[in-house]
Design a protein around this motif. Structure first.
Motif, PDB file in Angstrom:
ATOM      1  N   VAL A  69      -4.611  -2.169  -0.886  1.00 46.73           N
ATOM      2  CA  VAL A  69      -4.582  -3.561  -1.340  1.00 46.73           C
ATOM      3  C   VAL A  69      -5.999  -4.018  -1.624  1.00 46.73           C
ATOM      4  O   VAL A  69      -6.962  -3.572  -0.996  1.00 46.73           O
ATOM      5  N   LEU A  79      -1.998  -4.617  -5.483  1.00 50.27           N
ATOM      6  CA  LEU A  79      -1.603  -3.498  -4.629  1.00 50.27           C
ATOM      7  C   LEU A  79      -1.557  -2.254  -5.499  1.00 50.27           C
ATOM      8  O   LEU A  79      -1.038  -2.280  -6.617  1.00 50.27           O
ATOM      9  N   VAL A 102      -3.309  -2.318   6.109  1.00 51.29           N
ATOM     10  CA  VAL A 102      -2.271  -1.643   5.332  1.00 51.29           C
ATOM     11  C   VAL A 102      -1.664  -0.553   6.199  1.00 51.29           C
ATOM     12  O   VAL A 102      -2.401   0.283   6.745  1.00 51.29           O
ATOM     13  N   GLU A 130       5.478  -6.240   1.507  1.00 55.89           N
ATOM     14  CA  GLU A 130       5.468  -4.789   1.445  1.00 55.89           C
ATOM     15  C   GLU A 130       5.721  -4.275   0.036  1.00 55.89           C
ATOM     16  O   GLU A 130       6.171  -5.020  -0.845  1.00 55.89           O
ATOM     17  N   TYR A 152       1.706  -4.661   4.325  1.00 53.17           N
ATOM     18  CA  TYR A 152       0.322  -5.121   4.310  1.00 53.17           C
ATOM     19  C   TYR A 152       0.196  -6.535   4.869  1.00 53.17           C
ATOM     20  O   TYR A 152       1.134  -7.340   4.809  1.00 53.17           O
ATOM     21  N   CYS A 165      -1.427   4.028  -0.440  1.00 53.57           N
ATOM     22  CA  CYS A 165      -1.267   2.641  -0.851  1.00 53.57           C
ATOM     23  C   CYS A 165      -2.565   1.913  -0.520  1.00 53.57           C
ATOM     24  O   CYS A 165      -3.204   2.208   0.506  1.00 53.57           O
ATOM     25  N   CYS A 190       5.002   0.691   2.229  1.00 52.47           N
ATOM     26  CA  CYS A 190       3.635   0.223   2.448  1.00 52.47           C
ATOM     27  C   CYS A 190       3.711  -1.251   2.826  1.00 52.47           C
ATOM     28  O   CYS A 190       4.077  -2.084   1.990  1.00 52.47           O
ATOM     29  N   GLY A 205      -4.181   2.473   3.154  1.00 51.78           N
ATOM     30  CA  GLY A 205      -3.380   2.974   4.252  1.00 51.78           C
ATOM     31  C   GLY A 205      -3.695   4.441   4.490  1.00 51.78           C
ATOM     32  O   GLY A 205      -4.413   5.074   3.699  1.00 51.78           O
TER      33      GLY A 205
END
Lengths: 113, 114
Positions: free
Chosen positions: B90, B33, B4, B70, B25, B88, B23, B105
């Motif tokens: 995932v 997310l 991320v 994203e 990924y 952010c 963000c 992230g």
């Protein structure tokens, strides 16, 4: 509202000491997590527990262990603290396997000298 | 490798100046997310979950959107109290046990000045 509490906001320990970080949640959540947060690296998962006495290693478990004897309490143990374990430690909980809305505690800033 | 990336690292806005945080990924099979807000000295606070491309969620001045690669967090007419770090994450599978984990992230530090 979900409340996740951590035993200390700030800790200073010496190299080689055994360190205990405690986390308690009050919403009967199944899952509990320990992360560390470092500048530029984001949150990284140390350990995860999905039930009492059950645990799974995260991405960076080396140098750490955990204990979950009661559903509401999840402890992170640094067996022999080292300076590279200086960090912000965050505990989180979530309701069940299908729900990844994690609720975080305020964090413990640990300094190892 | 699941990853991320958030951009920019830091963003300074004047009050009322709308903008977006990004963000991006890479994950094998997105399961969700998540956007969080983190104030200094505090733990992250959950904001939104998005599950499929095209989905949008709103909360006050914030709107989160998701594409296949994203997510954007749009901030409309921000106020100084919106200043925080926005994270952010995932959902991705763990390597054992069939459980999922969150990959975060590094965050975007937003400062909104009057």
């Amino acid at each position: 509202d979900v409340k996740v509490t951590q035993s200390s906001r700030y800790l200073v320990k010496r190299t080689g000491e055994k360190v205990f970080l405690e986390c308690v949640q009050d919403m009967d959540h199944e899952n509990m997590f320990w992360y560390r947060q470092d500048p530029g690296l984001g949150l990284r998962l140390i350990y995860f527990s999905y039930d009492v006495k059950m645990k799974e290693k995260g991405d960076i478990p080396e140098g750490y262990s955990v204990s979950r004897e009661k559903k509401e309490r999840f402890s992170l143990i640094l067996e022999s603290a080292s300076t590279n374990q200086t960090s912000m430690y965050l505990c989180a909980s979530s309701h069940d396997y299908s729900s990844y809305e994690q609720y975080f505690g305020p964090g413990t800033r640990l300094t190892v000298t | 490798e699941d990853q991320v990336t958030q951009s920019p690292e830091a963003l300074r806005l004047q009050e009322g100046e709308s903008s977006s945080l990004n963000c991006s990924y890479t994950v094998s099979g997105l399961r969700g997310l998540f956007w969080y807000r983190q104030d200094p000295g505090k733990g992250p606070e959950f904001l939104f979950t998005l599950y499929s491309a095209g989905e949008e969620k709103e909360k006050e001045r914030l709107k989160a959107t998701l594409t296949k690669k994203e997510s954007f967090l749009h901030i409309t007419a921000p106020k100084p109290e919106d200043s925080a770090t926005y994270l952010c994450a995932v959902q991705a599978p763990m390597f054992s046990g069939g459980y999922n984990k969150l990959i975060f992230g590094a965050g975007t530090r937003l400062a909104v000045h009057p």
